[in-house]
Design a protein around this motif. Structure first.
Motif, PDB file in Angstrom:
ATOM      1  N   GLN A 138       0.838  -1.192   0.000  1.00 31.78           N
ATOM      2  CA  GLN A 138       0.000   0.000   0.000  1.00 31.78           C
ATOM      3  C   GLN A 138       0.881   1.253   0.000  1.00 31.78           C
ATOM      4  O   GLN A 138       0.657   2.187  -0.769  1.00 31.78           O
ATOM      5  N   ALA A 139       1.878   1.263   0.868  1.00 30.85           N
ATOM      6  CA  ALA A 139       2.753   2.430   0.983  1.00 30.85           C
ATOM      7  C   ALA A 139       3.504   2.696  -0.314  1.00 30.85           C
ATOM      8  O   ALA A 139       3.612   3.847  -0.762  1.00 30.85           O
ATOM      9  N   MET A 140       4.016   1.651  -0.944  1.00 26.67           N
ATOM     10  CA  MET A 140       4.777   1.852  -2.177  1.00 26.67           C
ATOM     11  C   MET A 140       3.867   2.245  -3.328  1.00 26.67           C
ATOM     12  O   MET A 140       4.234   3.096  -4.151  1.00 26.67           O
ATOM     13  N   ALA A 141       2.678   1.653  -3.418  1.00 34.55           N
ATOM     14  CA  ALA A 141       1.744   2.008  -4.489  1.00 34.55           C
ATOM     15  C   ALA A 141       1.344   3.479  -4.388  1.00 34.55           C
ATOM     16  O   ALA A 141       1.315   4.201  -5.395  1.00 34.55           O
ATOM     17  N   PHE A 142       1.042   3.945  -3.180  1.00 35.42           N
ATOM     18  CA  PHE A 142       0.657   5.341  -2.976  1.00 35.42           C
ATOM     19  C   PHE A 142       1.825   6.276  -3.310  1.00 35.42           C
ATOM     20  O   PHE A 142       1.660   7.258  -4.041  1.00 35.42           O
ATOM     21  N   ALA A 143       2.995   5.977  -2.775  1.00 35.24           N
ATOM     22  CA  ALA A 143       4.164   6.832  -3.002  1.00 35.24           C
ATOM     23  C   ALA A 143       4.518   6.903  -4.485  1.00 35.24           C
ATOM     24  O   ALA A 143       4.839   7.982  -5.002  1.00 35.24           O
ATOM     25  N   ALA A 144       4.443   5.777  -5.173  1.00 38.77           N
ATOM     26  CA  ALA A 144       4.746   5.758  -6.613  1.00 38.77           C
ATOM     27  C   ALA A 144       3.731   6.590  -7.385  1.00 38.77           C
ATOM     28  O   ALA A 144       4.093   7.299  -8.341  1.00 38.77           O
ATOM     29  N   ARG A 145       2.475   6.548  -6.977  1.00 37.63           N
ATOM     30  CA  ARG A 145       1.438   7.353  -7.640  1.00 37.63           C
ATOM     31  C   ARG A 145       1.730   8.847  -7.460  1.00 37.63           C
ATOM     32  O   ARG A 145       1.608   9.635  -8.400  1.00 37.63           O
ATOM     33  N   ILE A 146       2.157   9.247  -6.274  1.00 36.62           N
ATOM     34  CA  ILE A 146       2.509  10.650  -6.033  1.00 36.62           C
ATOM     35  C   ILE A 146       3.661  11.049  -6.961  1.00 36.62           C
ATOM     36  O   ILE A 146       3.638  12.120  -7.579  1.00 36.62           O
ATOM     37  N   GLU A 147       4.665  10.188  -7.064  1.00 34.28           N
ATOM     38  CA  GLU A 147       5.789  10.497  -7.945  1.00 34.28           C
ATOM     39  C   GLU A 147       5.344  10.658  -9.397  1.00 34.28           C
ATOM     40  O   GLU A 147       5.763  11.593 -10.071  1.00 34.28           O
ATOM     41  N   VAL A 148       4.507   9.765  -9.872  1.00 36.76           N
ATOM     42  CA  VAL A 148       4.051   9.838 -11.262  1.00 36.76           C
ATOM     43  C   VAL A 148       3.263  11.124 -11.498  1.00 36.76           C
ATOM     44  O   VAL A 148       3.472  11.815 -12.504  1.00 36.76           O
TER      45      VAL A 148
END
Length: 174
Positions: A138-148
């Protein structure tokens, strides 16, 4: 005049750490705040099970109201001496909160290894744990979405994603 908790904590990081390491921590926090601020207008109220408003408050103010933790929570961002989970991580969050406070530790390797983008991703990732709990995927999916949403791409995390079994988690990378 009282400074917000996060500002006081960052000030503490600056005085407690050697200048180069303090700069890396402050730069990473500022980069994470900038990335979130850029992405914010494109985010729904909840993304990947994370309350986006609470996330923003935790990241920028150092306090937030949490449905997960049941009330107002303060963030204590501190530099670890290298003990505890620092043997395995560049940063970690002590969960659950104690007395309404969640502690996010920045380990020595946070500033010593990696790129500014990786440090920014680490802050974005750990803040999900602060707000929503321990789920690594969950944490990585959210963080990656913010980066994109903020930069057009996300930091490659394929080995991390595989090591944590995230393909079976119900979360996905952008």
């Amino acid at each position: 005049m009282r400074l917000p908790l996060l500002a006081m904590t960052i000030a503490g990081l600056l005085f407690a750490a050697p200048p180069a390491r303090a700069d890396a921590a402050l730069d990473a926090l500022n980069d994470a705040i900038a990335a979130f601020s850029t992405a914010r207008a494109q985010l729904p109220g909840e993304l990947a099970g994370v309350d986006v408003a609470a996330y923003g408050d935790a990241l920028t103010l150092g306090r937030f109201t949490s449905a997960v933790w049941g009330g107002e929570v303060l963030l204590d961002l501190y530099r670890s001496d290298g003990g505890g989970a620092c043997g395995r991580y560049a940063a970690f969050v002590d969960l659950p909160p104690r007395d309404g406070v969640i502690r996010l530790a920045l380990c020595p390797q946070f500033s010593a290894e990696g790129t500014p983008a990786l440090r920014r991703l680490t802050i974005l990732h750990e803040m999900v744990h602060v707000v929503a709990g321990a789920d690594e995927c969950q944490a990585m999916a959210f963080a990656a979405r913010i980066e994109v949403l903020s930069t057009g791409a996300h930091t490659p995390v394929d080995s991390y994603w595989q090591a944590n079994g995230c393909a079976r988690s119900g979360f996905s990378l952008p």
